[in-house]
Design a protein around this motif. Structure first.
Motif, PDB file in Angstrom:
ATOM      1  N   LEU A 178      -1.512   5.498  -6.372  1.00  0.00           N
ATOM      2  CA  LEU A 178      -2.190   5.480  -5.075  1.00  0.00           C
ATOM      3  C   LEU A 178      -2.710   6.865  -4.695  1.00  0.00           C
ATOM      4  CD1 LEU A 178       0.198   3.133  -3.044  1.00  0.00           C
ATOM      5  CD2 LEU A 178      -2.091   2.599  -3.890  1.00  0.00           C
ATOM      6  N   LEU A 179      -1.899   7.898  -4.952  1.00  0.00           N
ATOM      7  CA  LEU A 179      -2.349   9.260  -4.650  1.00  0.00           C
ATOM      8  C   LEU A 179      -3.549   9.642  -5.512  1.00  0.00           C
ATOM      9  CD1 LEU A 179       1.104  11.071  -4.322  1.00  0.00           C
ATOM     10  CD2 LEU A 179      -0.478  10.524  -2.473  1.00  0.00           C
ATOM     11  N   CYS A 181      -5.904   7.733  -6.237  1.00  0.00           N
ATOM     12  CA  CYS A 181      -7.098   7.047  -5.710  1.00  0.00           C
ATOM     13  C   CYS A 181      -7.775   7.843  -4.597  1.00  0.00           C
ATOM     14  CB  CYS A 181      -6.721   5.662  -5.177  1.00  0.00           C
ATOM     15  SG  CYS A 181      -6.250   4.477  -6.458  1.00  0.00           S
ATOM     16  N   VAL A 182      -7.089   8.843  -4.050  1.00  0.00           N
ATOM     17  CA  VAL A 182      -7.676   9.623  -2.954  1.00  0.00           C
ATOM     18  C   VAL A 182      -8.908  10.371  -3.471  1.00  0.00           C
ATOM     19  CG1 VAL A 182      -7.300  11.527  -1.354  1.00  0.00           C
ATOM     20  CG2 VAL A 182      -5.463   9.889  -1.795  1.00  0.00           C
ATOM     21  N   THR A 184     -13.403  10.355  -3.898  1.00  0.00           N
ATOM     22  CA  THR A 184     -14.657   9.603  -3.905  1.00  0.00           C
ATOM     23  C   THR A 184     -14.655   8.582  -5.031  1.00  0.00           C
ATOM     24  OG1 THR A 184     -15.810  11.551  -3.052  1.00  0.00           O
ATOM     25  CG2 THR A 184     -17.171   9.807  -3.999  1.00  0.00           C
ATOM     26  N   ASP A 185     -15.046   7.350  -4.720  1.00  0.00           N
ATOM     27  CA  ASP A 185     -15.120   6.301  -5.725  1.00  0.00           C
ATOM     28  C   ASP A 185     -16.096   6.713  -6.826  1.00  0.00           C
ATOM     29  OD1 ASP A 185     -16.362   3.737  -6.937  1.00  0.00           O
ATOM     30  OD2 ASP A 185     -14.558   3.014  -5.932  1.00  0.00           O
ATOM     31  N   ARG A 192     -12.500   7.415  -0.274  1.00  0.00           N
ATOM     32  CA  ARG A 192     -11.333   6.524  -0.226  1.00  0.00           C
ATOM     33  C   ARG A 192     -10.093   7.309   0.193  1.00  0.00           C
ATOM     34  NH1 ARG A 192     -11.226   3.653  -6.067  1.00  0.00           N
ATOM     35  NH2 ARG A 192     -10.629   5.782  -6.599  1.00  0.00           N
ATOM     36  N   PHE A 193      -9.420   6.829   1.195  1.00  0.00           N
ATOM     37  CA  PHE A 193      -8.122   7.374   1.629  1.00  0.00           C
ATOM     38  C   PHE A 193      -8.181   8.870   1.952  1.00  0.00           C
ATOM     39  CE2 PHE A 193      -7.224   4.118  -1.718  1.00  0.00           C
ATOM     40  CZ  PHE A 193      -6.862   3.098  -0.859  1.00  0.00           C
ATOM     41  N   THR A 194      -9.334   9.361   2.389  1.00  0.00           N
ATOM     42  CA  THR A 194      -9.453  10.789   2.701  1.00  0.00           C
ATOM     43  C   THR A 194      -9.102  11.103   4.149  1.00  0.00           C
ATOM     44  OG1 THR A 194     -11.801  10.536   3.250  1.00  0.00           O
ATOM     45  CG2 THR A 194     -11.250  11.102   0.960  1.00  0.00           C
ATOM     46  N   MET A 195      -8.908  10.069   4.980  1.00  0.00           N
ATOM     47  CA  MET A 195      -8.560  10.230   6.403  1.00  0.00           C
ATOM     48  C   MET A 195      -9.615  11.072   7.135  1.00  0.00           C
ATOM     49  SD  MET A 195      -4.441  10.832   6.049  1.00  0.00           S
ATOM     50  CE  MET A 195      -4.653  12.101   4.796  1.00  0.00           C
ATOM     51  N   TYR A 200     -10.817  16.577   1.012  1.00  0.00           N
ATOM     52  CA  TYR A 200     -10.174  15.678   0.055  1.00  0.00           C
ATOM     53  C   TYR A 200     -11.175  14.751  -0.625  1.00  0.00           C
ATOM     54  CZ  TYR A 200      -5.770  17.248   2.110  1.00  0.00           C
ATOM     55  OH  TYR A 200      -4.722  18.017   2.536  1.00  0.00           O
TER      56      TYR A 200
END
Length: 503
Positions: A178-179, A181-182, A184-185, A192-195, A200
């Motif tokens: 999961l980490l 995946c943080v 850019t796709d 993704r998941f950059t808050m 990030y």
């Protein structure tokens, strides 16, 4: 003849004045921090990784390899003199090494560990040189489906070979994935998941995560353990020369440990960690005097140290041929290669033969340097063990922070180090093994990329992973390993091994 010409190329690269200097620096730095109680090889590499980013790729990787060997040698010194293993594999060395030190034979124990490690390292490096090129040729035939299945096998092995609960190891792998995946796709370019934090967008900093989970967390653990005083056998380091009987007693264990370590080190997921435990078990069963083990048996030092070093060397085989890390240190090496602009995998040997063979040749040079330098410098390492940890940890913390910040000059990386350091400490308290997390983080993006590419090439047909023979074989191996490890008898034996290693 081709092997000899390749090795000649490697030695011409490794013996350049610049690379010799960096190999020496790496060996000394690794030993220096490896000797410090409780830090170990993984934390050492993680903390010193940023130093190498401004170097040439060959020099930086040779230096990292030197740090790796140095930290291992230093770990055995700590285990023998302090009864405090920095790495799991050093726990076995401490069983008999510390007892030898208490009997006034600390010098002999250190010499046996160094000589056994040097022999094992030399032999296993030769195996790397022989087997890596053919495996590379096979790996060039791998497609996306095969690489995906191979990475699945690597993650499964990291779960099986992790300390403690299998369920907790699975959770760590998932968290690592999961980490990873943080950012850019890779196909759509969507964050993704950059808050919402643009820093990030390129993903979490690998160095920040590694330094936090292994470096800062280790410091917190050591500060917590400062209250426990340990007897340091500094006065017993006198005669370093083993007797003829010692040499006779160590020959068999060194040969068997080298063979075991060379085989187990290739396993993805950290097989080298089990090599020293397997060697100790074998030596105890083969010994005519098993009652001596745990009381200062030479075989209890020579075998595990040889197995540990051999496993460390052959763990380079999956790294150099497939781009797959066999343990957390190899994951850090992959991170260093990627940051240097090198794509780990089978193309390295054909596209950058000087790098490939230069690293292999440097393994011999690094091990020789460690034997020549470390035995005369044991007095210096012994004095380091008397330095209070409360003096050392601020220096280590400063090194970590400066190193991480120097990579991208990004203050968010320091926040990440603090967060992952706290996370690593919490994981330790809850008995979660951090190694699967790092492997999941490194392999996650590659796993996703190969999964999606295979699905695109097969036009969305998931059976592509089971219709290709190599991919199917790797997936069946992963399934078989999981089934076997969950069998009651195997699970009980596994738990007993890891409980002994923690004791």
């Amino acid at each position: 003849m081709e092997l000899l010409s390749n090795l000649a190329l490697g030695f011409s690269v490794a013996t350049s004045l610049e690379n010799l200097m960096f190999c020496l620096i790496g060996a000394l730095l690794g030993t220096l921090i490896g000797v410090l109680p409780g830090i170990g090889a993984t934390a050492t590499i993680a903390m010193l990784l940023p130093i190498t980013f401004q170097l040439e790729p060959v020099s930086s990787l040779i230096m990292l390899a030197g740090i790796y060997y140095g930290a291992q040698y230093g770990g055995s010194t700590t285990a023998i003199l302090l009864n405090l293993p920095g790495e799991s594999s050093s726990a076995v060395t401490a069983l008999d090494g510390y007892q030898m030190a208490r009997k006034g034979r600390a010098g002999v124990a250190l010499a046996v560990a160094a000589l056994g490690s040097f022999f094992a390292g030399s032999v296993s490096t030769l195996l790397v040189a022989i087997f890596a090129p053919p495996l590379t040729a096979i790996a060039l035939k791998f497609g996306s489906a095969e690489y995906f299945s191979l990475m699945v096998l690597g993650l499964v092995m990291s779960i099986v070979l992790a300390h403690g609960s299998i369920v907790k190891a699975m959770a760590m792998v998932v968290l690592g994935l999961l980490l990873g995946c943080v950012g850019t796709d890779i196909y759509t370019g969507a964050p993704r998941f950059t808050m919402g934090i643009t820093n990030y967008a390129d993903g979490l900093n690998f160095v920040a995560l590694a330094v936090g989970v292994f470096g800062i967390a280790e410091i917190l653990r050591n500060l917590e353990d400062e209250g426990g005083e340990r007897e340091v056998m500094t006065k017993n380091v006198t005669n370093l020369m083993p007797t003829r009987k010692d040499f006779r007693d160590m020959v068999g264990p060194v040969l068997r440990g080298t063979g075991l370590g060379s085989l187990l080190g290739i396993l993805p997921g950290g097989g080298a960690i089990l090599a020293s435990f397997a060697s100790y078990t074998v030596e105890k069963k083969l010994s005519k005097h098993p009652e001596e083990f745990g009381k200062g048996a030479i075989a209890g030092v020579a075998g595990p140290e040889s197995a540990n070093n051999a496993g460390a060397q052959t763990s380079f085989i999956p790294l150099l041929t497939l781009g797959i890390p066999a343990n957390p240190v190899m994951a850090l090496m992959i991170g260093a290669m990627i940051i240097q602009g090198i794509v780990p995998g089978p193309n390295v040997v054909s596209e950058q033969p000087d790098l490939f063979w230069g690293i292999i040749a440097s393994m011999w040079i690094g091990n020789l340097m460690l034997v020549v330098l470390n035995l005369p410098l044991i007095g210096l390492w012994v004095r380091l063990l008397t330095v209070p940890y409360y003096i050392l940890f601020p220096i280590i913390m400063a090194m970590c922070s400066i190193g991480v910040y120097s990579v991208n000059s990004n203050v968010y990386d320091l926040y990440a180090v603090a967060f992952f350091g706290f996370l690593g400490y919490v994981m330790y308290k809850l008995r979660f093994e951090p190694a699967p997390l790092l492997l999941g983080f490194v392999l996650g993006p590659l796993l996703e990329e190969n999964l999606r590419r295979a699905m695109i090439l097969s036009r969305g047909d998931p059976t592509t992973f089971v219709t290709r023979p190599i991919s199917l074989t790797l997936l069946l191996m992963s399934l078989a390993v999981l089934i076997v490890v969950f069998l009651p008898a195997i699970r009980k034996s596994r738990d007993e091994v890891f409980v002994e290693s923690e004791g």
